[in-house]
Design an enzyme around this catalytic site. Structure first.
Site, PDB file in Angstrom:
ATOM      1  N   ASP A   9      25.243   2.986   6.967  1.00  0.00           N
ATOM      2  CA  ASP A   9      24.086   3.163   6.100  1.00  0.00           C
ATOM      3  C   ASP A   9      23.339   4.412   6.581  1.00  0.00           C
ATOM      4  O   ASP A   9      23.554   4.882   7.708  1.00  0.00           O
ATOM      5  CB  ASP A   9      23.204   1.918   6.209  1.00  0.00           C
ATOM      6  CG  ASP A   9      21.906   2.064   5.473  1.00  0.00           C
ATOM      7  OD1 ASP A   9      21.929   2.480   4.294  1.00  0.00           O
ATOM      8  OD2 ASP A   9      20.851   1.776   6.079  1.00  0.00           O
ATOM      9  N   ASP A  11      19.448   5.460   5.661  1.00  0.00           N
ATOM     10  CA  ASP A  11      18.037   5.226   5.986  1.00  0.00           C
ATOM     11  C   ASP A  11      17.871   3.915   6.738  1.00  0.00           C
ATOM     12  O   ASP A  11      18.290   2.848   6.260  1.00  0.00           O
ATOM     13  CB  ASP A  11      17.201   5.201   4.710  1.00  0.00           C
ATOM     14  CG  ASP A  11      17.350   6.477   3.892  1.00  0.00           C
ATOM     15  OD1 ASP A  11      17.984   7.424   4.398  1.00  0.00           O
ATOM     16  OD2 ASP A  11      16.848   6.523   2.757  1.00  0.00           O
TER      17      ASP A  11
END
Length: 397
Positions: A9, A11
């Site tokens: 991922d 953020d």
């Protein structure tokens, strides 16, 4: 080919999640994140970023802004000797205000689209990969594709209760590298059952069924298709016979295999293939079943028709049907190469076949749809491989 990799991922995992990061000046790397990625690079593990960017759909920033942030991150990573091998982002959200991006998408996590794309680009076996992120959608993505989930950003209490929860990306990489060095298969989760709950809207069911089918197809390592296509191509060119077999819905796929791999493959190539379905003749099937037992209906026919160098394509969702297993065992003992299309756990068929195309799903309809797609794509690949570029562009497939 089984190739491990790591899907990250963005953020909250690599950079601080300050809420819809859409500008370079808002990018703040989490301490130790760049060094952690560099350690994955040094270990030879491909790294992909898969990130939802609903800020585009919500009108908070544009596609170009996402690309500028990515470009900045690439430069900062490179400055410290790290790299991401492939970047993927999803700008769609059903509640968006920008009409071009206001819709559902099979790419939006936890749907598997970006993971499947990463597997295709980097030649990954998703069931041997790790997915690292800070939210439920990252964990659910891992479960959807059969990968190993690792949640970052967990506090001490969470880490004590969940072995898959760690403080940050650096700790996640510690865990990944330890498992990689130990030779452990990363996959720790069987994909969740589908459907897992009752649906009251057919459109919603259709969307999620489609996502499950895409996820299931994505669990087949691309190299398996290459191996199966090569096996069939060589058999066709040397004039060997290719047999197919299956029971129930799988019998229809075996019969359809004969149609597409005789009639379809010949169009535009002139290739005269020898393909025979062992599931199509009710008279011989019932005679063998009545006198010798249903478990012998396929290997009995092979004993009469098959010769060394021939090929059998066996279709079985469970991979456990006695007549399928017996046919694969006979082929192994008589120099007949085999391709097995399986689902669920794959059963004995998954291990007996020369080439195993295993669809990791627990839904019969999804498995059979995936097997049908595999049958079609193998026929079309072999067909187009024998054509010129101009011929491919002008033919109907």
């Amino acid at each position: 080919m089984t190739r491990r990799g790591v899907l990250l991922d963005r953020d909250g995992t690599i950079i601080v999640d300050s809420g819809y990061v859409g500008a370079v000046e808002d990018v703040v790397f989490i301490d130790g994140a760049i060094e952690a990625i560099a350690r994955l690079n040094a270990a030879g593990l491909p790294v992909a970023v898969v990130t939802n960017q609903a800020g585009v759909a919500r009108g908070m920033y544009e596609l170009a802004d996402v690309e500028l942030v990515q470009k900045h991150m690439v430069a900062e990573l490179a400055r410290m000797g790290a790299r991401v091998d492939a970047w993927f982002f999803c700008p769609y959200h059903p509640d968006g205000v920008v009409s071009a991006f206001a819709r559902t998408s099979a790419d939006r996590k936890p749907a598997p689209g970006m993971a499947i794309a990463a597997a295709g680009v980097l030649d990954l076996d998703l069931t041997a990969c790790w997915v690292v992120g800070d939210s439920d959608c990252d964990v659910d993505l891992a479960r959807a594709v059969g990968a190993r989930p690792i949640r970052v950003g967990a506090d001490r209490a969470d880490r004590e209760q969940d072995a898959n929860a760690v403080a940050d990306l650096a700790a996640a990489v510690d865990l990944i590298l330890a498992e990689h060095a130990a030779g452990q298969i990363a996959s720790a989760a069987v994909p969740a059952a589908f459907p897992a709950h009752k649906y009251r809207d057919a459109g919603c069911f259709a969307a999620e069924y489609s996502s499950e089918l895409a996820r299931a197809m994505g669990t087949v390592p691309p190299g398996r298709f290459e191996s199966a296509a090569g096996l069939l191509d060589r058999a066709y060119k040397r004039g060997s016979t290719v047999f197919s077999c299956g029971n129930g819905g799988s019998a229809s796929i075996a019969n359809h295999f004969q149609c597409d791999h005789v009639k379809g493959v010949r169009n535009g190539t002139g290739l005269l293939t020898r393909v025979q379905s062992l599931s199509t003749n009710v008279e011989i099937l019932s005679a063998i079943a009545n006198d010798n037992g249903y478990e012998n209906v396929f290997d009995y026919q092979l004993q009469s028709h098959a010769r060394p160098g021939d090929v059998l394509v066996a279709v079985s969702s469970s991979g456990r049907s006695p007549n399928i297993v017996r046919a694969l065992e006979w082929c192994r003992e008589n120099d007949v190469e085999t391709v097995a299309l399986t689902g669920f756990t794959g059963g004995p068929a998954r291990e007996l076949a020369t080439v195993s195309i295993h669809v990791d799903s627990g839904n019969y309809g999804v498995i059979e749809d995936a097997h049908q797609a595999c049958m079609h794509l193998l026929a079309q690949y072999v067909r187009q491989a024998m054509m010129s570029d101009d011929d491919v562009s002008t033919q109907v497939f």
